[in-house]
Design a protein around this motif. Structure first.
Motif, mmCIF file in Angstrom:
data_model
loop_
_atom_site.group_PDB
_atom_site.id
_atom_site.type_symbol
_atom_site.label_atom_id
_atom_site.label_comp_id
_atom_site.label_asym_id
_atom_site.label_seq_id
_atom_site.Cartn_x
_atom_site.Cartn_y
_atom_site.Cartn_z
ATOM 1 N N ALA A 149 40.482 20.709 37.321
ATOM 2 C CA ALA A 149 41.611 20.327 36.244
ATOM 3 C C ALA A 149 42.015 21.581 35.504
ATOM 4 O O ALA A 149 42.990 21.808 35.494
ATOM 5 C CB ALA A 149 41.465 19.220 35.522
ATOM 6 N N LEU A 150 40.574 22.166 34.966
ATOM 7 C CA LEU A 150 40.731 23.353 34.003
ATOM 8 C C LEU A 150 41.338 24.476 34.886
ATOM 9 O O LEU A 150 42.115 25.441 34.433
ATOM 10 C CB LEU A 150 39.482 23.395 33.547
ATOM 11 N N ILE A 151 40.563 24.641 35.931
ATOM 12 C CA ILE A 151 41.149 26.021 36.920
ATOM 13 C C ILE A 151 42.532 26.004 37.123
ATOM 14 O O ILE A 151 43.191 27.115 37.017
ATOM 15 C CB ILE A 151 40.418 25.942 37.830
ATOM 16 N N LEU A 152 43.305 24.781 37.389
ATOM 17 C CA LEU A 152 44.654 24.700 37.839
ATOM 18 C C LEU A 152 45.637 24.593 36.711
ATOM 19 O O LEU A 152 46.742 24.740 36.725
ATOM 20 C CB LEU A 152 45.052 23.363 38.561
ATOM 21 N N LYS A 153 44.918 24.669 35.367
ATOM 22 C CA LYS A 153 45.716 25.100 34.335
ATOM 23 C C LYS A 153 46.373 26.547 34.373
ATOM 24 O O LYS A 153 47.330 26.917 33.535
ATOM 25 C CB LYS A 153 45.019 25.030 32.907
ATOM 26 N N PHE A 154 45.792 27.505 35.277
ATOM 27 C CA PHE A 154 46.184 28.760 35.073
ATOM 28 C C PHE A 154 46.951 29.294 36.218
ATOM 29 O O PHE A 154 46.453 29.158 37.509
ATOM 30 C CB PHE A 154 44.937 29.513 34.929
ATOM 31 N N PRO A 155 48.347 29.569 36.003
ATOM 32 C CA PRO A 155 48.970 29.908 37.380
ATOM 33 C C PRO A 155 48.470 30.888 38.244
ATOM 34 O O PRO A 155 48.677 31.073 39.326
ATOM 35 C CB PRO A 155 50.531 30.445 36.855
ATOM 36 N N TYR A 156 47.996 31.951 37.460
ATOM 37 C CA TYR A 156 47.090 32.842 38.427
ATOM 38 C C TYR A 156 45.439 32.681 38.629
ATOM 39 O O TYR A 156 44.808 33.620 39.166
ATOM 40 C CB TYR A 156 47.232 34.290 37.761
ATOM 41 N N GLY A 157 45.145 31.450 38.163
ATOM 42 C CA GLY A 157 43.762 31.008 38.156
ATOM 43 C C GLY A 157 42.780 31.961 37.399
ATOM 44 O O GLY A 157 43.044 32.138 36.449
ATOM 45 N N LEU A 196 48.283 42.402 38.354
ATOM 46 C CA LEU A 196 47.637 41.176 38.656
ATOM 47 C C LEU A 196 48.101 40.494 40.144
ATOM 48 O O LEU A 196 47.411 40.259 40.874
ATOM 49 C CB LEU A 196 47.600 40.306 37.433
ATOM 50 N N PRO A 197 49.538 40.444 40.267
ATOM 51 C CA PRO A 197 50.069 39.757 41.235
ATOM 52 C C PRO A 197 49.538 40.515 42.856
ATOM 53 O O PRO A 197 49.040 39.821 43.658
ATOM 54 C CB PRO A 197 51.508 39.631 41.371
ATOM 55 N N GLU A 198 49.579 41.976 42.556
ATOM 56 C CA GLU A 198 49.312 42.623 43.682
ATOM 57 C C GLU A 198 47.679 42.620 44.023
ATOM 58 O O GLU A 198 47.456 42.314 45.113
ATOM 59 C CB GLU A 198 49.633 44.267 43.365
ATOM 60 N N SER A 199 47.007 42.492 42.869
ATOM 61 C CA SER A 199 45.476 42.478 43.154
ATOM 62 C C SER A 199 45.216 41.130 43.981
ATOM 63 O O SER A 199 44.348 41.215 44.920
ATOM 64 C CB SER A 199 44.966 42.552 41.801
ATOM 65 N N LEU A 200 45.936 40.006 43.523
ATOM 66 C CA LEU A 200 45.695 38.654 44.012
ATOM 67 C C LEU A 200 45.950 38.469 45.693
ATOM 68 O O LEU A 200 45.479 38.111 46.294
ATOM 69 C CB LEU A 200 46.294 37.566 43.308
ATOM 70 N N ASN A 201 47.137 39.268 45.831
ATOM 71 C CA ASN A 201 47.807 39.231 47.170
ATOM 72 C C ASN A 201 46.768 40.108 48.017
ATOM 73 O O ASN A 201 46.871 39.667 49.344
ATOM 74 C CB ASN A 201 49.267 39.793 47.130
ATOM 75 N N SER A 202 46.373 41.192 47.560
ATOM 76 C CA SER A 202 45.483 42.043 48.366
ATOM 77 C C SER A 202 43.849 41.833 48.296
ATOM 78 O O SER A 202 43.194 42.559 48.991
ATOM 79 C CB SER A 202 45.703 43.521 48.034
ATOM 80 N N GLY A 203 43.431 40.666 47.768
ATOM 81 C CA GLY A 203 42.290 40.157 47.670
ATOM 82 C C GLY A 203 41.636 39.936 48.985
ATOM 83 O O GLY A 203 42.214 39.431 50.000
ATOM 84 N N ARG A 204 40.302 40.492 49.182
ATOM 85 C CA ARG A 204 39.541 40.515 50.440
ATOM 86 C C ARG A 204 38.358 39.368 50.424
ATOM 87 O O ARG A 204 37.795 39.180 49.384
ATOM 88 C CB ARG A 204 39.087 41.759 50.941
ATOM 89 N N GLN A 205 38.264 38.752 51.553
ATOM 90 C CA GLN A 205 37.300 37.674 51.596
ATOM 91 C C GLN A 205 36.004 38.482 51.553
ATOM 92 O O GLN A 205 35.727 39.680 52.236
ATOM 93 C CB GLN A 205 37.346 36.969 52.980
ATOM 94 N N GLN A 206 34.934 38.018 51.290
ATOM 95 C CA GLN A 206 33.638 38.347 50.945
ATOM 96 C C GLN A 206 32.813 38.469 52.549
ATOM 97 O O GLN A 206 33.196 37.459 53.352
ATOM 98 C CB GLN A 206 32.561 37.516 50.023
ATOM 99 N N PRO A 207 32.282 39.385 52.796
ATOM 100 C CA PRO A 207 31.417 39.401 54.109
ATOM 101 C C PRO A 207 30.542 38.272 54.370
ATOM 102 O O PRO A 207 29.950 37.965 53.227
ATOM 103 C CB PRO A 207 30.972 40.951 54.128
ATOM 104 N N THR A 208 30.116 37.799 55.538
ATOM 105 C CA THR A 208 29.221 36.952 55.499
ATOM 106 C C THR A 208 27.858 37.332 55.512
ATOM 107 O O THR A 208 26.882 36.606 55.312
ATOM 108 C CB THR A 208 29.563 36.067 56.694
ATOM 109 N N GLU A 209 27.596 38.710 55.965
ATOM 110 C CA GLU A 209 26.357 39.222 56.073
ATOM 111 C C GLU A 209 26.040 39.709 54.702
ATOM 112 O O GLU A 209 26.895 40.329 53.828
ATOM 113 C CB GLU A 209 26.192 40.521 57.063
ATOM 114 N N GLY A 210 24.879 39.795 54.614
ATOM 115 C CA GLY A 210 24.265 40.586 53.094
ATOM 116 C C GLY A 210 24.278 39.776 52.001
ATOM 117 O O GLY A 210 23.956 40.369 50.848
ATOM 118 N N ALA A 211 24.483 38.422 52.068
ATOM 119 C CA ALA A 211 24.437 37.448 50.943
ATOM 120 C C ALA A 211 22.986 37.092 50.589
ATOM 121 O O ALA A 211 22.153 36.782 51.261
ATOM 122 C CB ALA A 211 25.438 36.120 51.123
#
Length: 389
Positions: free
Chosen positions: A133-141, A223-238
């Motif tokens: 609920a707190l996280i959803l208060k922010f339009p940009y997360g 900010l909007p461009e950064s969010l749109n171009s975000g990349r998923q974390q790789p599965t290896e190396g965690a």
């Protein structure tokens, strides 16, 4: 650095990338406006209204950068800046609160987060669970400033584990918080730096805090461009960077090499000194130094039968020399009831013991591994949250 969300996100609106959180426009479509579907207008460019969550020196640097950006009227980036921190036993509070009060910023103490409207949240070394609920208060997360190159060193103590494991490269990741799992959200920006040789966790924290603050400002500018171009974390190396407990500070003389002991000292020494056992007394080793090879050629050491934990006082250098798995470490000062130099410890404890027990093998006077009891819910130590000065 962590946020826990209690429910799953809704389905991504049509047009969004797989696995990505809805952007501001998508969230409005998903029902975050009023019943007529319009709701409050979502800003598409700066200046932003920011709610900052932080506690320690690392997060204070990010707050300092946000405050400087708010004061910069020539390039409007931050319109509103408010702060959430956690209660502290100290009357002055943690570093973030101290800075916020000095800068005359509105400050809330968790779990109070105020009731204002914001565009984006920023978390840096906060150490508390955030609800969906707190996280959803922010339009940009909510953005997270994390001092490691994710997915390496996910968790609450990444800087400590970077030093502890002898990493030669580290960095900072700006990511967007995801529900349910920690430090797994999309990466918006990531930069790497070499780890300075023999740097302590405290020193590295200073370097990474400045890097992270600059990266945060860069992300907020687009900010909007950064969010749109975000990349998923790789599965290896965690890898995971769990909290440090007092048991970690107990030196295992038979198992740890001199390099491992020095890394341990640089990683946690400013939080909790390394500990050992001597004649049923707990001793804290305060000042560790490397042993010059020329010292080991001293005739005093010739022919001595030593085992890990053996302690010898070297008068010319005024150091205690302690044998470990593969060599020696030097100790300049210890704490046994009070702080003692190596010379004080020798004169007051080591030398008298040898005089009283001339027939006993010196190995009986060695340092031994301190075995602390295992507690199911023992006190944990998180590096960045303990640095309050």
């Amino acid at each position: 650095m962590r946020a826990l969300v209690r429910r799953c996100w809704g389905r991504r609106p049509v047009g969004g990338g797989a696995g990505r959180r809805p952007g501001p426009q998508g969230r409005a479509l998903a029902g975050f406006g009023g019943e007529d579907g319009r709701g409050p207008r979502i800003r598409e460019k700066p200046p932003w209204r920011v709610l900052f969550f932080g506690t320690d020196r690392f997060s204070r640097e990010a707050l300092r950068a946000l405050h400087a950006a708010r004061e910069n009227k020539e390039e409007p980036l931050i319109e509103k800046l408010e702060v959430v921190t956690v209660p502290s036993p100290s009357p002055k509070g943690l570093p973030v609160k101290q800075y916020a009060v000095q800068a005359q910023l509105p400050v809330y103490e968790w779990p109070d987060v105020g009731s204002g409207e914001y565009d984006v949240g920023v978390v840096a070394s906060f150490g508390r669970l955030l609800s969906e609920a707190l996280i959803l208060k922010f339009p940009y997360g909510i953005l997270n400033v994390h001092p490691s190159c994710l997915p390496r060193w996910r968790g609450p103590a990444p800087i400590i584990h970077t030093v502890l494991h002898g990493d030669t490269v580290t960095g900072v990741t700006i990511m967007q918080i995801r529900p349910k799992r920690f430090d797994v959200g999309p990466i918006l920006k990531q930069e790497t730096i070499p780890v300075p040789p023999k740097s302590t966790a405290k020193e590295l924290e200073g370097v990474l805090s400045r890097l992270g603050a600059n990266m945060l400002i860069s992300v907020l500018k687009n900010l909007p461009e950064s969010l749109n171009s975000g990349r998923q974390q790789p599965t290896e190396g965690a890898t995971h960077a769990p909290k440090i407990s007092a048991r970690t500070s107990c030196i295992k003389w038979e198992e740890q090499t001199s390099e491992e002991i020095f890394r341990l000292h640089r990683a946690i020494g400013n939080i909790i000194p390394l500990q050992t056992l001597w004649m049923d007394n707990t001793i804290k080793l305060l000042d560790l130094v490397e042993v010059n090879s020329s010292v080991l050629t001293d005739p005093k050491f010739a022919g001595q039968a030593v085992i890990p934990g053996s302690v010898i006082y070297h008068k010319p250098s005024q150091k205690l020399l302690v044998c470990c798995k593969d060599g020696w470490i030097g100790v300049r000062s210890v704490m046994l009831k009070k702080t003692l130099t190596a010379t004080d410890f020798y004169n007051g404890y080591l030398h008298p013991w040898h005089q009283k027990n001339p027939q006993v093998h010196p190995s009986q006077c060695r340092f031994q591994t301190l075995r602390l009891p295992t507690k199911k819910r023992g006190k944990k130590i998180v590096a960045m949250q303990q640095c309050t000065k």
